[in-house]
Motif scaffolding. Sequence first.
Motif, PDB file in Angstrom:
ATOM      1  N   GLN A  28       0.843  -0.507  -0.110  1.00  6.68           N
ATOM      2  CA  GLN A  28       0.314  -0.119   0.136  1.00  6.68           C
ATOM      3  C   GLN A  28       0.693   0.797   0.031  1.00  6.68           C
ATOM      4  OE1 GLN A  28      -2.973   0.793  -0.366  1.00  6.68           O
ATOM      5  NE2 GLN A  28      -3.317   2.165   1.366  1.00  6.68           N
ATOM      6  N   THR A  29       1.814   1.308   0.926  1.00  4.04           N
ATOM      7  CA  THR A  29       2.913   2.919   0.661  1.00  4.04           C
ATOM      8  C   THR A  29       3.601   3.095  -0.786  1.00  4.04           C
ATOM      9  OG1 THR A  29       4.566   0.902   0.855  1.00  4.04           O
ATOM     10  CG2 THR A  29       3.756   1.705   3.132  1.00  4.04           C
ATOM     11  N   LEU A  30       3.405   1.759  -1.687  1.00  7.72           N
ATOM     12  CA  LEU A  30       3.747   2.827  -2.861  1.00  7.72           C
ATOM     13  C   LEU A  30       2.534   3.389  -3.894  1.00  7.72           C
ATOM     14  CD1 LEU A  30       4.773  -1.335  -4.415  1.00  7.72           C
ATOM     15  CD2 LEU A  30       6.325   0.821  -3.490  1.00  7.72           C
ATOM     16  N   MET A  31       1.833   3.780  -3.130  1.00  9.24           N
ATOM     17  CA  MET A  31       0.867   4.014  -4.156  1.00  9.24           C
ATOM     18  C   MET A  31       0.843   5.598  -4.290  1.00  9.24           C
ATOM     19  SD  MET A  31      -1.017   2.191  -5.658  1.00  9.24           S
ATOM     20  CE  MET A  31      -1.140   0.062  -4.710  1.00  9.24           C
ATOM     21  N   VAL A  32       1.639   6.542  -3.547  1.00 12.73           N
ATOM     22  CA  VAL A  32       1.627   7.924  -3.656  1.00 12.73           C
ATOM     23  C   VAL A  32       3.370   8.223  -4.451  1.00 12.73           C
ATOM     24  CG1 VAL A  32       1.899  10.174  -2.760  1.00 12.73           C
ATOM     25  CG2 VAL A  32      -0.085   8.267  -1.383  1.00 12.73           C
ATOM     26  N   PRO A  33       2.898   9.325  -6.159  1.00  9.69           N
ATOM     27  CA  PRO A  33       3.996   8.848  -6.378  1.00  9.69           C
ATOM     28  C   PRO A  33       4.799  10.163  -6.047  1.00  9.69           C
ATOM     29  CG  PRO A  33       2.497   9.368  -8.196  1.00  9.69           C
ATOM     30  CD  PRO A  33       1.120   9.193  -6.458  1.00  9.69           C
ATOM     31  N   ILE A  34       4.768  10.919  -5.395  1.00 10.02           N
ATOM     32  CA  ILE A  34       5.233  12.114  -4.810  1.00 10.02           C
ATOM     33  C   ILE A  34       5.925  12.468  -3.193  1.00 10.02           C
ATOM     34  CG2 ILE A  34       4.426  13.978  -6.272  1.00 10.02           C
ATOM     35  CD1 ILE A  34       2.568  14.861  -4.269  1.00 10.02           C
ATOM     36  N   VAL A  35       7.200  13.149  -3.487  1.00 11.64           N
ATOM     37  CA  VAL A  35       7.853  13.104  -1.794  1.00 11.64           C
ATOM     38  C   VAL A  35       7.271  14.371  -0.893  1.00 11.64           C
ATOM     39  CG1 VAL A  35      10.058  11.050  -2.661  1.00 11.64           C
ATOM     40  CG2 VAL A  35      10.080  13.977  -2.751  1.00 11.64           C
ATOM     41  N   SER A  64       5.984   5.297  -9.737  1.00 12.59           N
ATOM     42  CA  SER A  64       6.523   5.414  -8.888  1.00 12.59           C
ATOM     43  C   SER A  64       6.587   3.839  -7.736  1.00 12.59           C
ATOM     44  CB  SER A  64       4.942   5.834  -8.051  1.00 12.59           C
ATOM     45  OG  SER A  64       4.356   5.419  -9.165  1.00 12.59           O
ATOM     46  N   PHE A  65       6.921   3.310  -8.670  1.00 13.94           N
ATOM     47  CA  PHE A  65       7.072   2.285  -8.567  1.00 13.94           C
ATOM     48  C   PHE A  65       8.890   0.834  -8.795  1.00 13.94           C
ATOM     49  CE2 PHE A  65       2.371   2.485  -9.117  1.00 13.94           C
ATOM     50  CZ  PHE A  65       1.737   1.387  -7.448  1.00 13.94           C
ATOM     51  N   PRO A  66       9.137   0.543  -8.518  1.00 12.16           N
ATOM     52  CA  PRO A  66      10.654   0.333  -9.116  1.00 12.16           C
ATOM     53  C   PRO A  66      10.102  -0.017 -10.617  1.00 12.16           C
ATOM     54  CG  PRO A  66      10.089  -0.483  -6.272  1.00 12.16           C
ATOM     55  CD  PRO A  66       8.906  -0.070  -7.347  1.00 12.16           C
ATOM     56  N   LYS A  67      11.976  -0.344 -11.117  1.00 12.21           N
ATOM     57  CA  LYS A  67      11.575  -1.203 -11.951  1.00 12.21           C
ATOM     58  C   LYS A  67      10.601  -2.359 -12.240  1.00 12.21           C
ATOM     59  CE  LYS A  67      14.345  -1.562 -16.236  1.00 12.21           C
ATOM     60  NZ  LYS A  67      15.543  -0.731 -16.654  1.00 12.21           N
ATOM     61  N   ASP A  86       8.856   8.393   2.627  1.00  8.73           N
ATOM     62  CA  ASP A  86       9.379   9.895   2.927  1.00  8.73           C
ATOM     63  C   ASP A  86      10.496  10.736   2.561  1.00  8.73           C
ATOM     64  OD1 ASP A  86      11.350   9.349   3.876  1.00  8.73           O
ATOM     65  OD2 ASP A  86      10.999   9.677   6.499  1.00  8.73           O
ATOM     66  N   HIS A  87      11.328   9.700   1.289  1.00  9.26           N
ATOM     67  CA  HIS A  87      12.234  10.034   0.635  1.00  9.26           C
ATOM     68  C   HIS A  87      12.235   8.985  -0.686  1.00  9.26           C
ATOM     69  CE1 HIS A  87      13.584   6.634   2.386  1.00  9.26           C
ATOM     70  NE2 HIS A  87      15.127   6.396   1.251  1.00  9.26           N
ATOM     71  N   SER A  88      13.287   9.709  -2.492  1.00  5.56           N
ATOM     72  CA  SER A  88      12.068   9.543  -3.674  1.00  5.56           C
ATOM     73  C   SER A  88      12.492   7.112  -3.267  1.00  5.56           C
ATOM     74  CB  SER A  88      12.714  10.297  -4.303  1.00  5.56           C
ATOM     75  OG  SER A  88      14.331   9.806  -4.970  1.00  5.56           O
ATOM     76  N   GLY A  89      14.264   7.481  -2.758  1.00  8.51           N
ATOM     77  CA  GLY A  89      14.786   6.145  -2.185  1.00  8.51           C
ATOM     78  C   GLY A  89      13.645   5.241  -1.001  1.00  8.51           C
ATOM     79  N   GLY A  90      12.309   5.456  -0.604  1.00  2.95           N
ATOM     80  CA  GLY A  90      11.930   4.479   0.183  1.00  2.95           C
ATOM     81  C   GLY A  90      11.249   3.366  -0.667  1.00  2.95           C
ATOM     82  N   ASN A  91      10.629   3.435  -1.550  1.00  2.00           N
ATOM     83  CA  ASN A  91       9.651   2.343  -2.449  1.00  2.00           C
ATOM     84  C   ASN A  91      10.235   1.190  -2.224  1.00  2.00           C
ATOM     85  OD1 ASN A  91       7.600   3.726  -1.986  1.00  2.00           O
ATOM     86  ND2 ASN A  91       7.440   3.992  -4.119  1.00  2.00           N
ATOM     87  N   ALA A  92      12.042   1.638  -3.121  1.00  2.00           N
ATOM     88  CA  ALA A  92      12.853   0.264  -3.103  1.00  2.00           C
ATOM     89  C   ALA A  92      13.414  -0.471  -2.736  1.00  2.00           C
ATOM     90  CB  ALA A  92      14.160   0.912  -3.999  1.00  2.00           C
ATOM     91  N   GLU A  93      13.524   0.600  -0.818  1.00  2.00           N
ATOM     92  CA  GLU A  93      13.841   0.291   0.143  1.00  2.00           C
ATOM     93  C   GLU A  93      12.941  -0.553   1.115  1.00  2.00           C
ATOM     94  OE1 GLU A  93      15.023   3.196   2.441  1.00  2.00           O
ATOM     95  OE2 GLU A  93      16.813   4.269   1.136  1.00  2.00           O
ATOM     96  N   MET A  94      11.614  -0.520   0.587  1.00  2.00           N
ATOM     97  CA  MET A  94      10.106  -1.419   1.535  1.00  2.00           C
ATOM     98  C   MET A  94      10.587  -2.871  -0.022  1.00  2.00           C
ATOM     99  SD  MET A  94       7.320  -2.329   0.568  1.00  2.00           S
ATOM    100  CE  MET A  94       7.227  -1.462  -1.023  1.00  2.00           C
ATOM    101  N   ILE A  95      10.887  -2.476  -0.677  1.00  2.00           N
ATOM    102  CA  ILE A  95      10.601  -3.746  -1.451  1.00  2.00           C
ATOM    103  C   ILE A  95      12.370  -4.771  -0.820  1.00  2.00           C
ATOM    104  CG2 ILE A  95      11.261  -4.477  -4.210  1.00  2.00           C
ATOM    105  CD1 ILE A  95       8.302  -3.558  -3.370  1.00  2.00           C
ATOM    106  N   ASN A 111      10.119   4.548  10.366  1.00  2.00           N
ATOM    107  CA  ASN A 111      10.582   4.080   9.057  1.00  2.00           C
ATOM    108  C   ASN A 111      11.085   2.119   9.601  1.00  2.00           C
ATOM    109  OD1 ASN A 111      10.664   6.408   7.712  1.00  2.00           O
ATOM    110  ND2 ASN A 111      12.775   6.952   8.840  1.00  2.00           N
ATOM    111  N   PRO A 112      11.240   1.824   8.914  1.00  2.00           N
ATOM    112  CA  PRO A 112      11.427   0.657   8.727  1.00  2.00           C
ATOM    113  C   PRO A 112      12.555   0.121   9.923  1.00  2.00           C
ATOM    114  CG  PRO A 112      11.945   1.038   6.702  1.00  2.00           C
ATOM    115  CD  PRO A 112      11.321   2.440   7.084  1.00  2.00           C
ATOM    116  N   ASP A 113      14.040   0.898   9.649  1.00  2.00           N
ATOM    117  CA  ASP A 113      14.207   0.802  10.937  1.00  2.00           C
ATOM    118  C   ASP A 113      14.612   2.022  12.747  1.00  2.00           C
ATOM    119  OD1 ASP A 113      15.793  -0.800   9.216  1.00  2.00           O
ATOM    120  OD2 ASP A 113      16.954   0.631   7.957  1.00  2.00           O
ATOM    121  N   GLY A 114      13.304   2.725  12.280  1.00  2.54           N
ATOM    122  CA  GLY A 114      13.266   2.966  13.620  1.00  2.54           C
ATOM    123  C   GLY A 114      12.843   3.922  13.664  1.00  2.54           C
TER     124      GLY A 114
END
Length: 409
Positions: free
Chosen positions: A114-121, A136-139, A231-240, A299-302
């Motif tokens: 669900q966190t992938l759904m908003v394509p702006i930071v 907005s989604f990883p390649k 909360d940053h542009s690389g967050g989606n890839a980090e979640m995956i 965030n995932p780590d804190g």
Amino acid sequence: MTFSCLSIILLVLLTTTVAAHRPVATYIINLDLQPSERYTELISNTSNGFNTTVWAFYNKYFANDKILTDVLYSISKKRGSEPTEMQAEIQAYSDLSRLPLQFVQSIQMLYELQTLMVPIVNFTKYPNQPKWKTRSFPKGLEALSRIPWRGPGCTGIIAMNHQDNSVYHARNLDFAPVPFMKNLVYNAVFTKAGKEVFRSQMIAGYTQVITGGVFSGSDGWAIERNTRYADHSGGNAEMIHNLYSGSTKRPLTGWTLRKALENIPTYDAAVAHLSTAPYVATEYTIISGIKKGTILSRNPDGLAYKQTLGDKNFDERDDYIIVTNFDFFWHDVREWFDPTGGEGLGKGLSRRKAAQKILNSTTFGDIGPDVLFQTLNHKDVLADTVFQAIINVEKGIWNISQPNLSGRQ
């Protein structure tokens, strides 16, 4: 399961104030049983319609969409098995419902995806980030844009009421597609040795916690989880990356919350654990206790941010804290792109602002269950709301229902 007389009276009063509120069915989940046996009554009971509904959901959105299922199942396959107990429950759901195991396995990731759904930071906090991500989604995972559960949604409020000197917790769970999700919600009472350990609002087919509470002992706690976007542009890839297998594989966040409810009896210990436990995705963790409350922006780590009941949290009120799905404390611009509130995209008040307008109109310390129920059901706060709760751990109140959603389906 027992409720206080006050809880029963309050439930009647609240559910009669808004037309067509309906109760939520309750099932006992016996943790002394093998995981493969815990959901037999839930799935095999044809009168509740759960299996019919989840099959209709599968057939409408997945059975004939090979592009989506190929991508979704590939993520699940790469992730691999869940913790042993959870995996056994997933297998049981599949066996009992006869749904494909790959499907049941994959939908366990619904909160994370669900966190992938908003394509702006949030470019108000991160001005040097790209303001709009055209992809907005990883390649390779662009097909995930077709998953049917949609957001943003959810409202969580914790308030200290000085009339009875106790803390109330109010929650809207907004979860589309409404025609399916409203018929999959149930209330689970998890027991051991015939005694309640915790209770949780659940979605049939999903083994994890969405809203829950520990009401035993002298220091219980309740929890709500809300979607929070990266909360940053690389967050989606980090979640995956966090979803995938490996030596540092993380449990899905809802399972982490469920095991916390099962094993942590006290508020302070729960807050400490859930402030640092590894999450897969960004998320809001809203926790109320006896005269206490906090909202953890995870965030995932804190922790990214923490609101504490009793501190002045904007608008100069310290008798409540609130969150929907956006980092409003950092003036998150994405809040204004929220299409789910009563007035819609870019119009009028956001869901949070609409709720705060009501809360701020009350006399300090007078936010009680009636005000909270009115707030949850305001036209600009309701979204795709399939579950509501008014909770007070100190008083043993767990008042849950589903609102009138006419015109919102």
